[in-house]
Design a protein around this motif. Sequence first.
Motif, short mmCIF file in Angstrom:
data_model
loop_
_atom_site.label_atom_id
_atom_site.label_comp_id
_atom_site.label_asym_id
_atom_site.label_seq_id
_atom_site.Cartn_x
_atom_site.Cartn_y
_atom_site.Cartn_z
N HIS A 143 7.87 -2.82 -8.29
CA HIS A 143 8.51 -2.32 -7.07
C HIS A 143 8.43 -3.37 -5.96
CE1 HIS A 143 7.94 1.59 -9.04
NE2 HIS A 143 8.80 2.10 -8.18
N ILE A 203 8.08 -4.04 -2.25
CA ILE A 203 7.58 -3.19 -1.17
C ILE A 203 7.46 -4.02 0.11
CG2 ILE A 203 5.72 -1.66 -0.40
CD1 ILE A 203 5.01 -1.11 -3.26
N ALA A 214 4.69 1.52 4.57
CA ALA A 214 5.12 0.93 3.31
C ALA A 214 6.44 1.55 2.87
CB ALA A 214 4.06 1.14 2.24
N SER A 229 9.03 1.30 -0.26
CA SER A 229 9.16 0.82 -1.63
C SER A 229 10.59 1.02 -2.12
CB SER A 229 8.18 1.56 -2.53
OG SER A 229 8.38 1.24 -3.89
N LEU A 241 3.44 4.14 -5.11
CA LEU A 241 3.27 4.11 -3.65
C LEU A 241 1.89 4.66 -3.26
CD1 LEU A 241 4.74 3.49 -0.97
CD2 LEU A 241 5.50 5.88 -0.97
N ALA A 273 9.17 5.95 -0.74
CA ALA A 273 9.76 5.38 -1.94
C ALA A 273 11.23 5.78 -1.96
CB ALA A 273 9.06 5.88 -3.20
#
Length: 905
Positions: free
Chosen positions: A436, A438, A459, A461, A474, A496
Motif C-alpha cells: 500500500h 501511504i 495516514a 492509504s 492501516l 484507506a
Amino acid sequence: MSFSINGVPSADAPRPGQCLRTFLRGLGWFGVKKGCDAGDCGACTVWLDGEPVHSCITPAFRARGRQVTTIEGLAGASEGGLHPMQRAFLDAQGFQCGFCTAGMIMTAAALDQGQRADLPGALKGNLCRCTGYRSVADAVAGARNADGARNLGAPAGHGVVTGAARFTADVAPDGLLHAKLLRSPHAHARVVSIDRAAASAVPGVVAVLAHDDAPAALFSTGRHELDGDDPFDTRVFDTVMRFHGQRVAAVVAETEAAAEAGCRALAVRYEVLPAVFDPEAAMAPGAPALHGDKRDGSGIHDPSRNVVAEFHSEIGDTEAGFAEADAVHEDTYRTQRVQHAHLETHCAIAWTDAEGRLVVRTSTQVPFLTRRALARVLDLPAEHVRVLCERVGGGFGGKQEMLVEDVVALAALRTGRPVKLELTREEQFTATTTRHPIAVRVKIGARRDGRLTAIALRAVSNTGAYGNHAGGVLHHGCGESIAVYDIPAKKVDGYAVYTNEVPAGAFRGYGLSQLIFAVESAVDEVARQLGIDPFEMRRRNVIRPGTPMVGTSTDQGDVEYGSYGLDQCLALVEAALARGDGAPAPDGDWAVGRGTALSMIHTIPPRGHFSESRVALDGDGRFRLTVGTAEFGNGATTTHVQIAAGVLSASPGDIAVRQSDTDAGGHDTGAYGSTGLVVAGRATLRAAEDLRRRLLDAAEALFGRAGDGWALAPGAVVDGARRVPLADVAAAAAGAGLALEGTGSFDGTPRSIAFNVHGFRVAVHRVTGAIRILKSVQAADAGFVVNPMQCRGQVEGGVAQAIGAALYEHLDVEDGRVTTPVFRAYHIPAFADVPPTEVLFADTSDRLGPLGAKSMSESPFNPVAPALANAVRDATGVRFTALPLAADRIFAAVQAAGRGSRETA
C-alpha cells in the motif's frame, strides 16, 4: 532435429518459435524454472555444451546437435550423486524458497576461479528475492553453515539443489488444459458486451468464461481467519472494470498459445467511466464512486466517498502536548508501491478427483483459508474441496490472496478436465497486488530533556481498486509504529481509500514499513533539533516491561511482554556502528553519515490465528509429522522438524513431514504474520509432547517397569539396561490397540512482541547523488533462536528486500496503467546491490513462544528505510520525506539545499 538432454538422446522436436525453457519443461525437466520469460532472472539457466544460457530467451532449435544440461543432469556420475556445487549449496544452505536455486547453481557451477573472485559480475544474471545473497556467496566459497544440530538444513534441501523438489507448476496431469485471461484496457469501464464467436472458433479453444458463467457471489481476495476483516467487493468476473489489467474473461484451451489466441479474438465493447487515481481526490465530493453499487453489509465503510476503512483515535491531550514541547517537527512522508516480486508467479492447477471433489494445487500461503473461500464462492460443501501446495516459490504476503484459484476451479468444474493458470511476470506487476502506498502527515513534539510529549498522525492509504487487507494494513501500521514509544498524548486519523489503480494487499510488515518510515524519520528529526544523539533519544522514550503498549487504543488486548530485548538491540547496533568497521569511505566528493531506526511487531496477528499438528509413530520406528502451515522459504518445515526431534529424542532424518494439504487434516490459518514458528510451531511442540507421553505410557503398559521408568532415546525406549526399538513398540502397540499419535493445537493467544533495530553508515556523492552503504547492521530480538543459520538468513533477506524498496524499487502507475511491468524496468536487488549486513541477536527467551522463540520473518524489513534515510540526512543535511531514495532525487535536493531552498525532499 536431434537433441541430447542430460546425456540422453531425444527425438522430440520443438514447435516453431518455441523457446528452450518451454521445450525442456514439456519433456518433464521441471528443474528449469519460469521466473520472467525475458532473460532477467536466471531461474531457467541451463548449459549448452557446458556454457550457461537463459533458456527462456534461447530458441529451442539452437540446441540441435548440442549437449543440453539441466540441474537434473548436472551431477552426472559425481560421487554421492551431487555435483560439488550442488553439495556446496546444500552445505551452505544457499537458498530459502529454492525457486531460483537451480538456475543459480547452473551459473555458479560454470564459473572459473577468476569469475568466482567477482561474484557481483559473475552472478548479475541470476536474481534471488529471499536470501540477500550472503548464503549464495558462502556456497560458492565452500563455507559450511548447515551443521546438522541447531543449524539444521532444510529437509527438502536435496530436492531443491537437484531440481527434484516440485513447485506448483511442476506437474503435468493427463488432459491438462491451459487458461489465459483477457484483461481490461481501461482503468474504469463497464462491459457492455462480449462476442465470443471468433475466440470459440480458434483451434484448441475448449471454453470461454466471463461474468455470465461465473457465480455472482462477492468475496475478498485477501484471506484471513475472520472473513469479515475485509470488505466483500470482488467477483470472479465482474461487469465493471475498476483498474487497468482487471480480468474480463478467461479462455481455456489445449495449449497456452491457443488460449492466448482466443483472448486476442474476444471482441469486448466497453463504456468508459470516469476514473480517479489520487486517494485525496477520491474522497472529495463529486469523485466517481468505484463501489457505489455495493449494498450495506459489504464491509465498506463509506462507498459514496470511496473510503474502505476509516478510524480516529486520541489518547491524552495532543494539543497540550505540543504546547508543552520545546521542539516540534511536522511533515508529510510518502511511501511508494512496491511489488513482492517472488520469483514463482501466482499459479494453480485444478481438477476433479475420482470422487468428484474439486482439487486445487496452488502456490499459496493459506491453503485452508483458500478452500473455505472456494467452497463459499462456488457454493460447494467444504468437504468437497481439497487445496494443497507442495513447495511455494516465495510469498512475502503476496500469496495471502486468492488471485488464480477461483478461475481454475471454475474452469475445471465447467470442462471436467484439469486446468492450469500460470501468470506471466507482466501480469504479476499489473494485475496482482502491491504494498500500500501511504502518505503520512506526522507531527511530533519533545521537551529539552528529550522526552516526547505528543505525536499526531494522519495516514491516507491508497488501496487501489479493491479493499483486500485495506483496513488491517492501516490499523496495524498506525498501531505498533507508535505503541513502541511511551508518549502521553497520541492522535491518529486513518483512511484507506479506493482508486482506479492496481490493488494493494498484504506485504511484508503489513503496513508497518510505511508508518515506521514516517515515525522514525520524525523522531530522528526532533532529536536533531534538540541536539540529542538518536540512540539516546530512543532510549529515553521507548516502552519497557510494565509500560502500557498504547497505539490507537489503550486496550492492548492479549499482547504481553513475553520477553524484552529492545534495550539490547539498541546497544548492539550503537556499538557496531561505533566500531567504524565495514567499507572505508571513498575518496572524492562524498559526505559520510550514520543513521538508525527501530521497530516493534506483535508476534502474531490479532483476533485468533489457529494451527493444529499431529505426530505419529510409524511401523518402521520413524515419525510422521502432519502440519498445515506452508513452506515458501520461511523455514517452517525445518523448525518443526527440529522441535519434534528435540521432544522425541529423534534424529531429524527420522521425521517425515506432510504439510499444506487440507486433506491431511488439522486446520491452519496460514503462514503469514510470521506465524509458521510461533503458532504452528507451538502446535507441533504440543503434539510432540503428547506423543512422548503416549509412548512412555505405552512402554510401561506393554513391557512393564523395571528401573527408574521408561525414557526416550534415539530410535528406542529405554528403561535402565532394557532397550526396545521404536519399531517393536509400534508393533506391540498395534497389537494391543494403543494409539501412538500425538495431537496439538494453538489459538495464537496470548501474543508477545519482537523488536528490530537497524543501523547504517553511508557515503553520499554530492555531485551524482549516489549512495554507498559502508556498514549495515541489524539487531533482532527473536527470543531463543531455534535455528541461528536460518534466522540469520531471514534477517538478511528482509534487509536486502527493504534496501531495494528504500533505494530504487517503485511500481510506477500513470493514469492507471503500470509502466514498470518487467524486472529490467522494476529493479529488485541483484548480487552487486546488496552489501553485507551484520546480524546480531539479543539474548532473550520468550515465555509465550515455543522453546522461547519469537517471530522473525517479516519484521527485519521494517526499520531499514528510515535508518537509511536518517543516515542520508546525517550525511547531507537534507531530510528526505519520500521513497525511494533515488540518486537523481538526492542530487536535486542536495543542490537545492545548497542554494538555500527548503531542506526537505
